[in-house]
Every structure is written in structure tokens, then in C-alpha cells.
Enzyme design. Structure first.
Site, PDB file in Angstrom:
ATOM      1  N   LYS A 294       0.867  -1.181   0.000  1.00 56.15           N
ATOM      2  CA  LYS A 294       0.000   0.000   0.000  1.00 56.15           C
ATOM      3  C   LYS A 294       0.898   1.224   0.000  1.00 56.15           C
ATOM      4  CE  LYS A 294      -3.963   2.239   2.073  1.00 56.15           C
ATOM      5  NZ  LYS A 294      -3.481   3.555   1.596  1.00 56.15           N
TER       6      LYS A 294
ATOM      7  N   PHE B  65      -2.012  -1.398 -10.039  1.00 54.96           N
ATOM      8  CA  PHE B  65      -2.475  -2.599  -9.337  1.00 54.96           C
ATOM      9  C   PHE B  65      -3.712  -3.212  -9.961  1.00 54.96           C
ATOM     10  CE2 PHE B  65      -3.996   1.115  -6.813  1.00 54.96           C
ATOM     11  CZ  PHE B  65      -5.348   1.021  -7.078  1.00 54.96           C
TER      12      PHE B  65
END
Length: 505
Positions: free
Chosen positions: A214, A298
């Protein structure tokens, strides 16, 4: 339709906490709007302007509105208000200040007191229904008598709830079915829910997951069709001109058309992430500056004519690897518990926020629908709304310091105070607050400057506890400021439910 009808339902909705009552009231006025009025009505009740930025701020309104006597009876129509806002948005160059003042004077001079208050809130972004996009979506579905999921999907693909509402009322479910992913048009992003830790996320989602870093970056969505490229923020603002290095990378990808979801990040020479503000500074200007942004992707929503939204994440990741494997965020597929824990530790060591744990079976759906994506950070963080700030003392004398923090009411009411903090405020942030906060001021007393609910700050905390001190029944424990979030609006702040979910047990 009279503008007063929108103002009246806004007042009615703000006065009840019942979600059902809100939806019923909103659906009635949306259903009554004519074809030309639906888009502005839905936008205004969601706290938005169809025109985007008007070039008119609080100071202009403060100079114009108070001097005007309100109209005794409502007469403004939706069409007339829309025309005035269009003119404000289109006014620039020499003489624009005087022209805006003239437009505002004409508009406010014909408005009742209630209409004037609503206009001020609408133009300054302070409409109390600003956090009601989800409720307005429900109301559109009820007004058009179409399934809610059909409306949600169309809104995701169009990137516009007003346009979705117009289509739903005009042609129902058949018209909404015509909305598809359109390359070069922004898609409302899928969001993640917080998880306590990696183990709990794995227990919730099972072994078929992807665990990825993240990043402490800014969300981007990159579209390419042939040689044309567009880059959008999480709010679907077009920032293409501000990020030429990302555009150039997109043009080098081995495909003809693609839509990628990811993050942009400014890195140090050692490859570690720079402060978030340095990344965000590139989004506010068309100048490229010295900071180079690196994209990390992503997800892949479309590739060479094939839409992938409804495909499981595993299929989308295969497409991402094929088209932009060198630009992927570091990720593990179907890791063991030990491997997932090691991935989390590696992310933190590299200077990132934590990890995202995502179900490989999940389709792409806008917003936080379920818990298919879960974010795990080193400690709890919340995006809260700054409601005010107290004047400091000691070495902070003369500086706005202690923050009053509020969580979003998911039913559209005023933010709910959950705590205060002055921890984590650097001297630079104190100087910035003292200069910036008066621009958002609604009132002040001897100790505190009270603000319009516009500024979002990311708060790190150890947890929450039950408390009678604040109206939400909870209080933050050991809260400290991480950063301000200029990329988020108050409508995207965490809800009081998210705060309460952190209660022990």
C-alpha cells in the site's frame, strides 16, 4: 421547476436522521424534475456543481450576498439558476471580477432567504447533503423504479450520478444498460475497507488473495486509446497536462487501448517515497516542476477492446502483467500467512503504508461495496474533518493549534465531533493552519476558530474508547496528525460508523 423545491427538500433531508425518509423525500423531487432539470437537481442535492469550479469563493460571496434584501416569494427556476452558474463558470479575464459580482447580485437579489443560504452553501461546497451521494443514488433508483445495483453500475461507468439519473428517468433500466466502460472517460474507483491486521484480513478473505504494497501516493487512473492518453485522480479530475512523464510511459505500453488503476509516487534518489505533499503538489499545476512522478499499477480495467470490470481480479492481474508488468505494485499471490506477514513487514521497511489484501475472485465495483479489498496499515488511521482549531499558548501563542475533529455522518448530517489533537503538528503545519483556516472560517470566539467542513486531515491513533464527552459516543485515543489530504473532500472522510468499528471487541 422552482429552485425553492430543491431548497425545501434539502432542508427536509437535513432535518431527519431516517435514511428511508431521506430517500423518500429526495426521490419525490427527483421524479418531479423535468428532463432539463434532472442533472442540476441531482448534482445540487449531492452537494456538487455541474460546472465544477466557478472562480467564485467565500470572499466574493461575503462581499455580495449580505447586502441584498431577500425576495419575499420564490420565483427562481432551476433553468435560471443553472444559467447564472454557467455564466459564473465561463467568466474570466479582464473585468471578470465586476462581471461575477453583477451575476451574483442579480441571482441573489431574486432569491428568498432560504434560497440565498442554499446558494452560498452550494457555491462554497458547504451543502449539508454533500455526504449524501449514496443516499441520492438510492433516491434515483426509487424515482426511476429501477434496481439500485443497475444505477450504481451506470454511475460507476459514467463517472456522473447526474447523467445516470437523467438516463434512468428518461429510459429506465434499458437506458442504463447502455452505459459501458468508455476508454478516455473516468471510471469511479473501487475503494478498500480497513482491516485490523494481516491475519484478520486473511481470515476474512481466505487463501485466494493478492497481498500488495500500500503506497503512500496519490491514486491515478490512466486511459490510453491509440496515442491519446488521459490521467484522472480518484475524484476523476483530469490531470493529464500536469503529468507528462506518466503520459509518456502510457504511450510506450504494448497495446492500443488500456485503462489502468494505480498510484503515483515521488521517490528519493534512494528509491524511497517522498512526502505525500510532494506528490500532490504536481496535481495542482500544469507545470511539471522538478519532482518526477513514478506510476505503480495494481489493476487493469480494459485491454485492447476487452472490458475486464466483471472479470475476477485474478484475470485482471494477468492482463496487468501482460501490458505493464514492469510498472506493477509489488504483490504476492496466494501467500501463506507467514509470507503475507513478511510482505507487510517488507512494505513498512521500504517506507510504505502497509499492504492491501484483495480477494482474487472480486470484480471491480466503485466505492466500498463489501470487503473484497482490505487495507492494513501499521496503526489505525482515519480521514477526519477539521471542525475548528484553538489558539495555542506558550511557544504556540498566536498560532492555531489544537484541532477539533469530526467524522462524517453517513446519513448526510453535520460532521460528528470525535476528539481533539495538537500532536504531530510541525512548526510548518502550524504556520500553514494559521494562514489557511481563516479562509474557511464561519465563526470564532475567544479560544476557537470554527470552520466550514471542508478540510480533511489524516489522523493516526491507537484506537477509540467509549466516551460521553462527544456526541458520537466515542473518543479518539492518542490521536496525532499525519498529514492533510487536499485530494479528498469532506464527502470522502471516514464515517462515525468507521470510528465506532475501532472500539475494542
Amino acid at each position: 421547476m422552482l429552485f425553492a423545491e430543491v431548497v425545501a427538500v434539502s432542508t427536509e433531508v437535513a432535518g431527519t436522521r431516517s435514511r428511508t425518509a431521506k430517500i423518500t423525500a429526495l426521490a419525490a423531487v427527483i421524479r418531479a424534475a423535468g428532463p432539463a432539470d434532472v442533472c442540476p437537481v441531482v448534482a445540487w442535492l449531492s452537494g456538487e456543481l455541474l460546472q465544477g469550479r466557478l472562480g467564485t469563493g467565500w470572499r466574493t460571496l461575503a462581499r455580495t450576498a449580505p447586502a441584498l434584501t431577500p425576495a419575499a416569494e420564490p420565483e427562481l427556476t432551476i433553468e435560471e439558476v443553472t444559467a447564472a452558474l454557467d455564466e459564473l463558470a465561463g467568466t474570466s479575464g479582464a473585468g471578470s471580477v465586476a462581471r461575477r459580482d453583477a451575476v451574483l447580485t442579480a441571482l441573489f437579489g431574486r432569491a428568498t432567504a432560504a434560497e440565498q443560504r442554499f446558494l452560498v452553501g452550494l457555491i462554497t461546497g458547504e451543502v449539508r447533503q454533500g455526504a449524501l451521494a449514496g443516499v441520492v443514488t438510492d433516491a434515483v433508483a426509487r424515482a426511476a423504479e429501477v434496481p439500485l445495483e443497475t444505477v450504481r453500475r451506470a454511475a460507476m461507468l459514467s463517472g456522473s450520478l447526474p447523467d445516470t439519473a437523467a438516463a434512468a428517468l428518461c429510459g429506465g433500466a434499458d437506458e442504463l444498460a447502455g452505459f459501458g466502460l468508455e476508454v478516455l472517460r473516468g471510471v469511479s474507483p473501487m475503494l478498500a475497507s480497513p482491516a485490523e491486521d494481516v491475519a484478520s484480513a486473511l481470515a476474512d478473505l481466505g487463501p485466494d488473495v493478492s497481498v500488495e504494497y500500500k503506497l503512500d501516493g496519490a491514486r491515478i487512473q490512466v486511459h490510453r486509446l491509440g496515442e491519446e492518453v488521459r490521467v484522472y485522480t480518484r475524484t476523476l479530475r483530469d490531470i493529464t497536462d500536469a503529468v507528462p512523464e506518466i503520459v509518456a510511459l502510457a504511450r510506450e505500453l504494448p497495446c492500443r487501448s488500456v485503462v489502468l488503476d494505480g498510484e503515483s509516487l515521488a521517490l528519493t534518489d534512494a528509491g524511497r517515497p517522498r512526502p505525500f505533499q510532494e506528490t500532490m503538489s504536481r496535481f495542482g499545476s500544469s507545470e511539471s516542476g522538478e519532482t518526477v512522478l513514478r506510476p505503480y499499477f495494481f489493476d487493469c480495467l480494459h485491454l485492447d477492446g476487452r472490458d475486464l470490470l466483471d472479470e475476477p481480479l485474478s484475470v485482471r492481474l494477468d492482463a496487468l502483467q501482460a501490458v505493464a508488468g514492469g510498472l506493477r505494485i509489488p504483490a504476492l499471490t496466494r501467500p501463506t500467512a507467514d509470507e503475507a506477514a513478511a510482505q507487510y513487514a517488507a512494505a513498512l521497511t521500504a517506507g510504505h503504508e502497509g499492504v492491501m489484501v484483495k480477494s482474487l475472485d472480486s470484480p471491480y465495483a466503485a466505492g466500498r461495496r463489501g470487503r473484497a479489498w482490505q487495507k492494513v496499515k501499521q496503526s489505525h488511521t482515519l480521514d477526519l474533518i477539521v471542525l475548528g482549531a484553538e489558539w495555542g499558548y506558550g511557544r504556540r501563542t498566536g498560532m492555531l493549534s489544537n484541532l477539533h475533529l469530526g467524522a462524517r455522518d453517513p446519513d448526510g448530517g453535520a460532521p460528528i465531533m470525535v476528539g481533539k489533537t495538537f500532536k504531530g503538528l510541525t512548526d510548518a503545519l502550524l504556520r500553514w493552519q494559521t494562514e489557511e483556516f481563516p479562509r474557511h472560517e464561519i465563526s470564532r470566539d475567544e479560544h476557537t476558530v470554527h470552520l466550514r467542513p471542508e478540510i480533511v486531515v489524516e489522523i493516526e491513533l491507537d484506537g477509540v474508547q467509549v466516551s460521553r464527552r462527544y456526541p458520537g459516543g466515542v473518543a479518539l485515543r492518542f490521536a496525532r496528525v499525519l498529514r492533510y489530504r487536499p485530494d479528498k473532500t469532506a464527502a470522502e472522510a471516514d464515517t462515525i460508523d468507521a470510528v465506532r468499528a475501532l472500539l475494542p471487541g
